[in-house]
Enzyme design. Structure first.
Site, PDB file in Angstrom:
ATOM      1  N   ASP A   1      40.344  40.189  40.229  1.00  0.00           N
ATOM      2  CA  ASP A   1      41.813  40.153  40.243  1.00  0.00           C
ATOM      3  C   ASP A   1      42.431  41.269  39.401  1.00  0.00           C
ATOM      4  OD1 ASP A   1      41.648  37.972  41.876  1.00  0.00           O
ATOM      5  OD2 ASP A   1      42.171  36.487  40.353  1.00  0.00           O
TER       6      ASP A   1
ATOM      7  N   PRO B   1      35.292  32.132  52.961  1.00  0.00           N
ATOM      8  CA  PRO B   1      34.724  30.885  53.484  1.00  0.00           C
ATOM      9  C   PRO B   1      34.833  29.752  52.468  1.00  0.00           C
ATOM     10  CG  PRO B   1      32.971  32.407  52.832  1.00  0.00           C
ATOM     11  CD  PRO B   1      34.270  33.144  52.672  1.00  0.00           C
TER      12      PRO B   1
ATOM     13  N   CYS C   1      45.844  35.068  49.831  1.00  0.00           N
ATOM     14  CA  CYS C   1      45.855  36.516  50.002  1.00  0.00           C
ATOM     15  C   CYS C   1      44.760  36.949  50.969  1.00  0.00           C
ATOM     16  CB  CYS C   1      45.648  37.208  48.660  1.00  0.00           C
ATOM     17  SG  CYS C   1      47.106  37.154  47.625  1.00  0.00           S
TER      18      CYS C   1
ATOM     19  N   LYS D   1      47.998  30.822  36.345  1.00  0.00           N
ATOM     20  CA  LYS D   1      48.274  30.340  37.705  1.00  0.00           C
ATOM     21  C   LYS D   1      47.084  29.581  38.279  1.00  0.00           C
ATOM     22  CE  LYS D   1      47.642  33.168  41.291  1.00  0.00           C
ATOM     23  NZ  LYS D   1      46.923  32.922  42.526  1.00  0.00           N
ATOM     24  N   ASN D   2      45.907  30.198  38.212  1.00  0.00           N
ATOM     25  CA  ASN D   2      44.780  29.593  38.919  1.00  0.00           C
ATOM     26  C   ASN D   2      44.247  28.338  38.234  1.00  0.00           C
ATOM     27  OD1 ASN D   2      45.075  31.388  40.974  1.00  0.00           O
ATOM     28  ND2 ASN D   2      43.499  32.808  40.238  1.00  0.00           N
TER      29      ASN D   2
HETATM   30  C1  EPZ Z   1      39.834  32.167  43.246  1.00  0.00           C
HETATM   31  O1  EPZ Z   1      39.707  32.302  44.651  1.00  0.00           O
HETATM   32  C2  EPZ Z   1      41.205  32.668  42.916  1.00  0.00           C
HETATM   33  N1  EPZ Z   1      42.189  31.866  43.640  1.00  0.00           N
HETATM   34  C3  EPZ Z   1      41.328  34.140  43.283  1.00  0.00           C
HETATM   35  O2  EPZ Z   1      42.561  34.557  42.777  1.00  0.00           O
HETATM   36  C4  EPZ Z   1      40.229  34.947  42.595  1.00  0.00           C
HETATM   37  O3  EPZ Z   1      40.256  36.269  43.110  1.00  0.00           O
HETATM   38  C5  EPZ Z   1      38.865  34.334  42.875  1.00  0.00           C
HETATM   39  O4  EPZ Z   1      38.874  32.929  42.531  1.00  0.00           O
HETATM   40  C6  EPZ Z   1      37.735  35.017  42.101  1.00  0.00           C
HETATM   41  O5  EPZ Z   1      37.976  34.918  40.731  1.00  0.00           O
HETATM   42  C7  EPZ Z   1      42.574  30.690  43.170  1.00  0.00           C
HETATM   43  O6  EPZ Z   1      42.144  30.224  42.116  1.00  0.00           O
HETATM   44  C8  EPZ Z   1      43.588  29.943  43.944  1.00  0.00           C
HETATM   45  P1  EPZ Z   1      35.851  32.143  44.837  1.00  0.00           P
HETATM   46  P2  EPZ Z   1      38.552  31.553  45.416  1.00  0.00           P
HETATM   47  O7  EPZ Z   1      35.577  30.831  45.478  1.00  0.00           O
HETATM   48  O8  EPZ Z   1      38.371  30.212  44.781  1.00  0.00           O
HETATM   49  C9  EPZ Z   1      32.658  33.451  48.177  1.00  0.00           C
HETATM   50  C10 EPZ Z   1      44.547  35.813  42.757  1.00  0.00           C
HETATM   51  O9  EPZ Z   1      44.908  36.998  42.960  1.00  0.00           O
HETATM   52  N2  EPZ Z   1      32.704  32.053  48.626  1.00  0.00           N
HETATM   53  O10 EPZ Z   1      35.504  32.295  43.391  1.00  0.00           O
HETATM   54  O11 EPZ Z   1      38.856  31.630  46.863  1.00  0.00           O
HETATM   55  C11 EPZ Z   1      33.965  34.189  48.440  1.00  0.00           C
HETATM   56  O12 EPZ Z   1      34.043  34.671  49.752  1.00  0.00           O
HETATM   57  C12 EPZ Z   1      43.499  35.210  43.645  1.00  0.00           C
HETATM   58  O13 EPZ Z   1      45.027  35.078  41.883  1.00  0.00           O
HETATM   59  C13 EPZ Z   1      31.814  31.629  49.586  1.00  0.00           C
HETATM   60  O14 EPZ Z   1      30.996  32.399  50.113  1.00  0.00           O
HETATM   61  O15 EPZ Z   1      37.354  32.522  45.067  1.00  0.00           O
HETATM   62  C14 EPZ Z   1      33.920  35.252  47.397  1.00  0.00           C
HETATM   63  O16 EPZ Z   1      33.119  36.305  47.851  1.00  0.00           O
HETATM   64  C15 EPZ Z   1      43.106  36.021  44.794  1.00  0.00           C
HETATM   65  N3  EPZ Z   1      31.838  30.317  49.979  1.00  0.00           N
HETATM   66  C16 EPZ Z   1      33.219  34.587  46.220  1.00  0.00           C
HETATM   67  O17 EPZ Z   1      32.519  33.465  46.769  1.00  0.00           O
HETATM   68  C17 EPZ Z   1      32.711  29.418  49.426  1.00  0.00           C
HETATM   69  O18 EPZ Z   1      32.679  28.240  49.809  1.00  0.00           O
HETATM   70  C18 EPZ Z   1      34.117  34.091  45.118  1.00  0.00           C
HETATM   71  O19 EPZ Z   1      35.141  33.270  45.667  1.00  0.00           O
HETATM   72  C19 EPZ Z   1      33.607  29.861  48.446  1.00  0.00           C
HETATM   73  C20 EPZ Z   1      33.593  31.192  48.061  1.00  0.00           C
END
Ligand code: EPZ
Length: 430
Positions: free
Chosen positions: A305, A123, A117, A22-23
């Protein structure tokens, strides 16, 4: 009313085919908008979230044709708008990938602020930092993120946190910037690599994806391609843990075992046997499960996840286990539901302390988000008696044909839409 009705107690046994990731798919669909030529993508999972992406693409004039359930032909040569605010897109997180894709190709994009979700603050400051480093202006107005640039120029970007979304988004924009971009402290998840491979198959020049330094040489134009998306690591992991909690014997097929190593390692630690072959992994849970500790980490660590799924298993494992969530701060909401099934779990900030119980009992449950919803399904499959799970729209965002796949492994699960259908289910299973 749409619910899953589940009668627990049957060990899951058999083979199950895993779909496309999916992702990876969500980012690759957006990236397909970066060429005027035709792109054919295979192994696209048929999910609520992928459908929302495709609908958003059609809303700005992109031609989308479904060749079969999992093969999509896309032509973005007909794009007529750079504003994406389609209603369905507001609900999904991956809408932000249109920012990187359209900014890269058209040097402008306006996209509704991302939903997704509710698992804590999510952020997008690192995405914005990356776009700005490439020379774009980014502002938020009227619920839209607006980004534009006269020119995008390659830059050296150090990400303050390891983020999948920002790594992919910056990679997409930089693929069509002038000169070289270096992303340091990049995310290494399999889907980051898949998106890089997809962009390279369109003529981009991206090296180092899968390590923490990605080097991108911008190109002026990308071309059409045919590409197959990698298997879904988390769908596979969910079925592997479903085998464990039901004390079953399940082979997940069409997977890349390397992507599942952290999941397999934990299953072995809690007493399962895991056999790997070229493109399949078999999980046999013949012995009682035992406790362990786990902390979620960016890849190759244990995925956030999969955190609810392992917690469900540890809730049934002998001894005391500790689960630490280090990626998202609000990802234990489902624990209240597990408690109502008899689990003994205490959550303190980002840590769950779990005292294993011998069994769960069926209950009326509500899915709080996608992965927690899927984990509750596995808990219900292991539980004594009948459970119902509400808000399955979350689960349908990320699991194609979930009840059907589980039924093929011997699970007693049905999607019911009325009280009458629920009664029928109860009568049928006796
Ligand atoms: C992706 O979310 C996935 N979503 C999530 O999948 C997954 O849990 C996550 O990556 C971690 O693997 C999609 O791909 C659509 P991140 P994303 O940017 O991109 C912080 C599922 O169940 N952060 O890797 O939003 C953030 O708060 C879902 O399939 C910042 O601080 O995750 C988190 O603590 C849920 N600033 C960490 O980084 C930013 O600009 C990782 O987030 C971006 C993120």
């Amino acid at each position: 009313m749409e619910q899953y009705a589940i009668k627990g107690g049957n060990p899951l046994v058999g083979e199950v085919e895993i779909g496309g990731a999916k992702n990876a798919a969500l980012a690759i669909l957006a990236a397909a908008a970066m060429t005027d030529e035709t792109v054919t993508i295979e192994n696209v999972p048929d999910l609520r979230d992928t459908m929302a992406m495709l609908q958003a693409m059609e809303s700005i004039g992109i031609r989308v044709e479904k060749l079969d359930r999992h093969t999509i032909k896309i032509n973005a040569g007909t794009i007529n708008d750079l504003i994406i605010e389609d209603d369905s897109i507001k609900k999904i997180r991956a809408s932000y990938y249109f920012l990187g894709a359209l900014l890269g190709k058209y040097k402008k994009a306006e996209v509704a602020l991302p939903g997704g979700c509710n698992i804590g603050l999510r952020p997008i400051d690192q995405h914005i930092k990356g776009f700005r480093a490439l020379g774009a202006d980014v502002r938020i107005e009227h619920g839209l993120i607006i980004t534009e640039a006269k020119r995008l120029v390659g830059s050296h970007i150090y990400l303050d946190v390891v983020t999948v979304g920002a790594t992919i988004n910056i990679m997409m924009a930089a693929a069509m910037a002038e000169g070289q971009t270096i992303i340091e402290n990049a995310a290494k998840e399999p889907h980051v690599v898949d998106v890089a491979n997809f962009l390279n198959s369109m003529g981009a020049s991206i090296k180092g994806a899968g390590t923490d330094v990605i080097r991108i040489k911008g190109v002026q134009k990308l071309h059409g391609t045919e590409y197959a998306i990698i298997p879904d690591q988390i769908e596979a992991g969910t079925f592997m843990f479903a085998a464990a909690v039901t004390r079953g014997d399940v082979t997940v097929k069409n997977v890349i075992p390397k992507h599942l190593e952290s999941i397999s390692a934990k299953l072995i630690e809690i007493g399962c046997e895991v056999e790997e072959s070229d493109d399949a992994v078999r999980v046999v849970a013949a012995k009682p499960l035992t406790h362990t500790h786990v902390k979620t980490l960016p890849y190759p660590g244990f995925p956030t996840d999969m955190q609810p799924q392992i917690t469900v298993a540890l809730g049934l494992s002998k001894g005391t286990s500790i689960v630490t969530e280090s990626i998202f701060e609000n990802r234990f909401k489902y624990v209240d539901e597990l408690t109502r099934m008899g689990a003994n779990i205490k959550v303190e900030s980002n840590t769950a302390i779990i005292d294993g119980v011998p069994k769960y009992t069926g209950a009326s449950l509500t899915a709080p988000d996608l992965r927690a919803g899927a984990a509750l399904v596995t808990a219900a499959l292991a539980a004594e008696g009948i459970s119902t799970i509400d808000d399955i729209k979350f689960i349908e965002r990320g699991y194609e044909d979930f009840p059907q796949k589980l039924q093929s492994l011997g699970a007693q699960i049905e999607k019911v839409c009325t009280e009458r259908e629920l009664q029928k289910f109860r009568l049928k299973i006796g």
